[in-house]
Design a protein around this motif. Structure first.
Motif, PDB file in Angstrom:
ATOM      1  N   THR A  39       0.675  -1.271  -0.001  1.00  0.00           N
ATOM      2  CA  THR A  39      -0.040   0.125  -0.026  1.00  0.00           C
ATOM      3  C   THR A  39       0.757   1.144   0.029  1.00  0.00           C
ATOM      4  OG1 THR A  39       0.168   0.365   2.229  1.00  0.00           O
ATOM      5  CG2 THR A  39      -1.697  -1.291   1.292  1.00  0.00           C
ATOM      6  N   GLU A  40       0.123   2.252  -0.198  1.00  0.00           N
ATOM      7  CA  GLU A  40       0.978   3.632  -0.194  1.00  0.00           C
ATOM      8  C   GLU A  40       1.451   3.937   1.056  1.00  0.00           C
ATOM      9  OE1 GLU A  40       1.975   5.363  -2.889  1.00  0.00           O
ATOM     10  OE2 GLU A  40       1.222   3.635  -4.006  1.00  0.00           O
ATOM     11  N   SER A  41       0.762   3.657   2.186  1.00  0.00           N
ATOM     12  CA  SER A  41       1.385   3.603   3.553  1.00  0.00           C
ATOM     13  C   SER A  41       2.449   2.994   3.728  1.00  0.00           C
ATOM     14  CB  SER A  41       0.320   3.711   4.704  1.00  0.00           C
ATOM     15  OG  SER A  41      -0.211   2.552   4.730  1.00  0.00           O
ATOM     16  N   GLU A  42       2.424   1.735   3.233  1.00  0.00           N
ATOM     17  CA  GLU A  42       3.665   0.862   3.479  1.00  0.00           C
ATOM     18  C   GLU A  42       4.853   1.201   2.972  1.00  0.00           C
ATOM     19  OE1 GLU A  42       1.224  -3.256   4.348  1.00  0.00           O
ATOM     20  OE2 GLU A  42       1.808  -2.813   2.391  1.00  0.00           O
ATOM     21  N   ALA A  77       9.950   4.468   2.735  1.00  0.00           N
ATOM     22  CA  ALA A  77      10.654   5.458   2.209  1.00  0.00           C
ATOM     23  C   ALA A  77      11.116   6.528   3.586  1.00  0.00           C
ATOM     24  CB  ALA A  77       9.590   6.402   1.382  1.00  0.00           C
ATOM     25  N   SER A  78      10.375   6.724   4.530  1.00  0.00           N
ATOM     26  CA  SER A  78      10.764   7.226   5.555  1.00  0.00           C
ATOM     27  C   SER A  78      12.089   6.733   6.440  1.00  0.00           C
ATOM     28  CB  SER A  78       9.659   7.638   6.533  1.00  0.00           C
ATOM     29  OG  SER A  78       9.206   6.370   7.268  1.00  0.00           O
ATOM     30  N   ASN A  79      12.191   5.381   6.199  1.00  0.00           N
ATOM     31  CA  ASN A  79      13.475   4.870   6.749  1.00  0.00           C
ATOM     32  C   ASN A  79      14.617   4.735   5.535  1.00  0.00           C
ATOM     33  OD1 ASN A  79      12.905   3.866   9.483  1.00  0.00           O
ATOM     34  ND2 ASN A  79      11.028   3.457   8.791  1.00  0.00           N
ATOM     35  N   GLU A  80      14.314   5.468   4.347  1.00  0.00           N
ATOM     36  CA  GLU A  80      15.294   5.616   3.323  1.00  0.00           C
ATOM     37  C   GLU A  80      15.627   4.376   2.598  1.00  0.00           C
ATOM     38  OE1 GLU A  80      18.867   7.634   4.503  1.00  0.00           O
ATOM     39  OE2 GLU A  80      17.614   9.158   5.576  1.00  0.00           O
ATOM     40  N   ARG A  81      14.476   3.547   2.394  1.00  0.00           N
ATOM     41  CA  ARG A  81      14.531   2.232   1.678  1.00  0.00           C
ATOM     42  C   ARG A  81      13.559   2.588   0.514  1.00  0.00           C
ATOM     43  NH1 ARG A  81      18.099  -0.734   3.685  1.00  0.00           N
ATOM     44  NH2 ARG A  81      18.730   0.939   3.704  1.00  0.00           N
ATOM     45  N   ARG A  82      14.115   2.213  -0.663  1.00  0.00           N
ATOM     46  CA  ARG A  82      13.682   2.667  -1.966  1.00  0.00           C
ATOM     47  C   ARG A  82      13.544   1.012  -2.815  1.00  0.00           C
ATOM     48  NH1 ARG A  82      12.872   6.666   0.310  1.00  0.00           N
ATOM     49  NH2 ARG A  82      14.063   8.594   0.112  1.00  0.00           N
ATOM     50  N   MET A  83      12.730   1.107  -4.070  1.00  0.00           N
ATOM     51  CA  MET A  83      12.593   0.155  -4.561  1.00  0.00           C
ATOM     52  C   MET A  83      13.952   0.044  -5.550  1.00  0.00           C
ATOM     53  SD  MET A  83       8.610  -0.035  -6.090  1.00  0.00           S
ATOM     54  CE  MET A  83       9.044  -1.531  -6.725  1.00  0.00           C
ATOM     55  N   PRO A  84      14.228  -1.270  -6.048  1.00  0.00           N
ATOM     56  CA  PRO A  84      13.536  -2.496  -5.699  1.00  0.00           C
ATOM     57  C   PRO A  84      13.773  -2.916  -4.351  1.00  0.00           C
ATOM     58  CG  PRO A  84      15.702  -2.936  -6.951  1.00  0.00           C
ATOM     59  CD  PRO A  84      15.649  -1.433  -6.822  1.00  0.00           C
ATOM     60  N   GLU A 141      13.559  -5.653   3.969  1.00  0.00           N
ATOM     61  CA  GLU A 141      12.508  -4.506   4.180  1.00  0.00           C
ATOM     62  C   GLU A 141      11.294  -5.025   4.173  1.00  0.00           C
ATOM     63  OE1 GLU A 141      16.001  -1.916   1.812  1.00  0.00           O
ATOM     64  OE2 GLU A 141      14.116  -2.958   0.366  1.00  0.00           O
ATOM     65  N   LEU A 142      10.875  -6.209   3.606  1.00  0.00           N
ATOM     66  CA  LEU A 142       9.511  -6.663   3.506  1.00  0.00           C
ATOM     67  C   LEU A 142       9.104  -7.204   4.873  1.00  0.00           C
ATOM     68  CD1 LEU A 142       9.204  -8.441  -0.075  1.00  0.00           C
ATOM     69  CD2 LEU A 142       8.544  -6.002   0.687  1.00  0.00           C
TER      70      LEU A 142
END
Length: 198
Positions: free
Chosen positions: A141-144, A149-156, A161-162
């Motif tokens: 979800t966008e909130s997840e 993102a607030s913990n500086e984790r980006r895709m992929p 992270e999951l």
């Protein structure tokens, strides 16, 4: 992945000796337990100094695996309670703080990262095949995604992270998050074994 009390987290992250003890304990007892004296010797500590830390500040992180009689006394062989666990707590603004003794990571995810950060993109993709069977990174979800993102984790995204998200969702129910990735597949664990000479 398990939740850790913020007070316990603070007592660890701000204490270099406790972090050293935990990391050595987790890395040394992956295959077999160790005596407290052996652990103290490997850290260059006085036995009583180690036992004080284990009994008063680190008691939730180790367990007695077996006892042996040695010259009329009892010797305890200890090991990590949850040898592959990563412990988290949550802070302000969705901040995730972790204690990962096996990876020697203690602190906010934004500063210390996760054990998956030590792996190449290709290694992480192989592990994601196992993680995807438990979590679908495409259906976040966008909130997840916002928490990551607030913990500086980006895709992929990577497996840890999951797992962080799943652990956060499991906190109200007291559930632990488990991702099973075979040891021979996990590049991080293979490197850790080489480092410790196991």
């Amino acid at each position: 992945m398990a939740y850790i009390d913020p007070e316990t987290y603070t007592s660890l992250v701000n204490h270099g000796l406790r972090k050293r003890i935990l990391t050595k304990l987790y890395r040394s007892t992956r295959d077999s337990p160790i005596s407290k004296q052996e652990l103290a010797n490997s850290l260059g500590l006085d036995y009583h100094q180690l036992v004080y830390q284990l009994n008063h500040h680190l008691k939730d992180f180790w367990t007695v695996k077996e006892e042996q009689k040695v010259r009329g006394t009892r010797m305890e062989l200890i090991e990590a309670t949850f040898p592959y666990a990563v412990f988290i707590t949550i802070g302000r603004d969705n901040g995730i703080f972790l204690v990962d003794p096996l990876a020697d990571l203690y602190g906010p995810v934004t500063k210390v990262g996760t054990r998956c950060d030590q792996c190449s993109k290709e290694e992480a993709e192989r592990c994601m095949e196992f993680a995807q069977s438990r979590f679908d990174s495409q259906s976040l979800t966008e909130s997840e995604k916002g928490v990551l993102a607030s913990n500086e984790r980006r895709m992929p995204y990577r497996p840890m992270e999951l797992a962080l998200l799943a652990a956060i969702k499991g906190i109200p129910a007291g559930e632990r998050c488990v991702i099973e990735i075979p040891c021979q597949t996990c590049a991080f664990l293979r490197r850790t074994m080489r480092i410790e000479g196991l």
